[in-house]
Design an enzyme around this catalytic site. Structure first.
Site, short mmCIF file in Angstrom:
data_model
loop_
_atom_site.label_atom_id
_atom_site.label_comp_id
_atom_site.label_asym_id
_atom_site.label_seq_id
_atom_site.Cartn_x
_atom_site.Cartn_y
_atom_site.Cartn_z
N ASN A 1 7.17 -2.74 6.22
CA ASN A 1 7.22 -3.81 5.25
C ASN A 1 8.42 -3.60 4.29
OD1 ASN A 1 6.78 -5.45 2.99
ND2 ASN A 1 4.56 -5.45 3.32
N ASP B 1 0.77 -12.55 -2.50
CA ASP B 1 1.41 -12.78 -3.80
C ASP B 1 1.27 -14.22 -4.31
OD1 ASP B 1 2.18 -10.20 -4.35
OD2 ASP B 1 4.21 -10.41 -3.59
N LYS C 1 7.87 -3.65 0.49
CA LYS C 1 7.36 -2.40 -0.09
C LYS C 1 8.53 -1.46 -0.41
CE LYS C 1 2.78 -1.91 2.10
NZ LYS C 1 1.95 -0.96 2.89
N GLU D 1 -2.22 3.69 12.05
CA GLU D 1 -3.22 3.07 11.18
C GLU D 1 -4.59 2.95 11.82
OE1 GLU D 1 -2.92 -0.50 8.23
OE2 GLU D 1 -0.89 0.02 8.86
N ARG E 1 1.17 -1.30 -6.75
CA ARG E 1 2.15 -0.43 -6.08
C ARG E 1 3.03 0.28 -7.10
NH1 ARG E 1 3.43 -3.82 -2.97
NH2 ARG E 1 1.85 -3.17 -1.48
N ASP F 1 -0.82 2.49 1.73
CA ASP F 1 -1.72 1.48 2.24
C ASP F 1 -2.30 0.73 1.04
OD1 ASP F 1 -2.52 0.87 5.11
OD2 ASP F 1 -4.39 0.51 4.02
N SER F 2 -2.38 -0.58 1.19
CA SER F 2 -2.81 -1.37 0.04
C SER F 2 -3.73 -2.48 0.50
CB SER F 2 -1.58 -1.95 -0.67
OG SER F 2 -0.63 -2.40 0.27
P1 ITT Z 1 2.85 -0.98 6.45
O1 ITT Z 1 1.45 -0.69 6.87
O2 ITT Z 1 3.84 -0.90 7.57
O3 ITT Z 1 3.27 -0.17 5.24
P2 ITT Z 1 1.76 -3.62 5.82
O4 ITT Z 1 2.38 -4.86 5.24
O5 ITT Z 1 1.03 -3.73 7.11
O6 ITT Z 1 2.93 -2.52 5.92
P3 ITT Z 1 -0.68 -2.56 4.65
O7 ITT Z 1 -1.13 -2.04 5.98
O8 ITT Z 1 -0.76 -1.65 3.46
O9 ITT Z 1 0.86 -3.02 4.72
O10 ITT Z 1 -1.42 -3.92 4.39
C1 ITT Z 1 -1.58 -4.42 3.14
C2 ITT Z 1 -1.73 -5.92 3.19
O11 ITT Z 1 -2.31 -6.29 1.95
C3 ITT Z 1 -0.39 -6.62 3.30
O12 ITT Z 1 -0.09 -7.04 4.59
C4 ITT Z 1 -0.58 -7.82 2.37
O13 ITT Z 1 -1.15 -8.88 3.08
C5 ITT Z 1 -1.58 -7.32 1.34
N1 ITT Z 1 -0.87 -6.77 0.17
C6 ITT Z 1 -0.78 -5.49 -0.22
N2 ITT Z 1 -0.02 -5.35 -1.30
C7 ITT Z 1 0.40 -6.59 -1.61
C8 ITT Z 1 1.25 -7.10 -2.62
O14 ITT Z 1 1.85 -6.33 -3.50
N3 ITT Z 1 1.45 -8.42 -2.61
C9 ITT Z 1 0.87 -9.23 -1.72
N4 ITT Z 1 0.08 -8.84 -0.74
C10 ITT Z 1 -0.15 -7.50 -0.67
#
Ligand code: ITT
Length: 190
Positions: free
Chosen positions: A14, A147, A17, A41, A173, A69-70
């Protein structure tokens, strides 16, 4: 010109991020580089477990590698989508969440971020949370994921209506990466 004393390698697909982490960690003199190291994951009920498993799967590393992870936890939906946020976003997106909350007045939600650091045998976890609510409609073009439908506490605009710098004043984050930054600053061997 920005001066960096240290560097971390961020394993993520991402790019948003990466940009957010770069902005936060530059204040700590820490550079961020994207690494092709794979983030393995698992599905789990907790973000911490997902991060710890992914860190273990990286294997031995001499450089500091970071994984994050978020997820978005919606109170009325008992914390859904939480650790399944990435999957749910791909399947139903922001519109799907708005549909699930149609005619629902209680719209409290929070974003949670778990950042994991690995260097050699050392593993550390940092957490950041941002309370807020789900808007009634999408707004804004910035950022990514949920967002456009998340309004942080005491605000009126969604994260997608804010610049990266403004989102980083409040976001889950940014809190987790600030905790990582100050920990690294106080540990000379990282
Ligand atoms: P990586 O695992 O490769 O780091 P990812 O986008 O798949 O990237 P996650 O597995 O942590 O990331 O998934 C978190 C999801 O939660 C992400 O796809 C978004 O849909 C949502 N999310 C997390 N943080 C966010 C933010 O700051 N703003 C908007 N949506 C967010």
């Amino acid at each position: 010109m920005q001066h960096f004393d240290k560097k971390i390698f961020f394993a993520t697909n991402n790019n948003n991020k990466i940009l957010e982490a770069k902005h936060i960690l530059s204040n700590f003199g820490i550079a961020v580089e994207k690494t092709e190291v794979k983030k393995v994951e698992i599905q789990s009920d907790t973000l911490e477990e997902i991060v710890l498993y992914a860190l273990k799967k990286i294997g031995k590393t001499t450089c500091p590698v970071v994984i994050e992870d978020s997820g978005l936890f919606i109170e009325k939906l008992n914390g859904f989508p939480g650790p399944y946020s990435s999957y749910v976003y791909k399947k139903i997106g922001c519109d799907g969440i708005l549909k699930l909350l149609e005619n629902v007045e209680e719209r409290k939600a929070k974003f949670v971020s778990i950042v994991g650091l690995k260097k050699g045998r050392l593993i550390r976890i940092f957490k950041g949370e941002c309370d807020g609510k789900i808007s009634y409609k999408r707004a804004g073009e910035h950022g990514f994921g949920f967002d456009p439908i998340f309004i942080p506490e005491n605000g009126e605009r969604t994260f997608a209506e804010m610049s990266l710098e403004e989102k980083n004043l409040w976001s889950h984050r940014s809190k987790a990466f600030k905790a990582l930054g100050s920990w690294i600053q106080s540990h000379k061997h990282i």
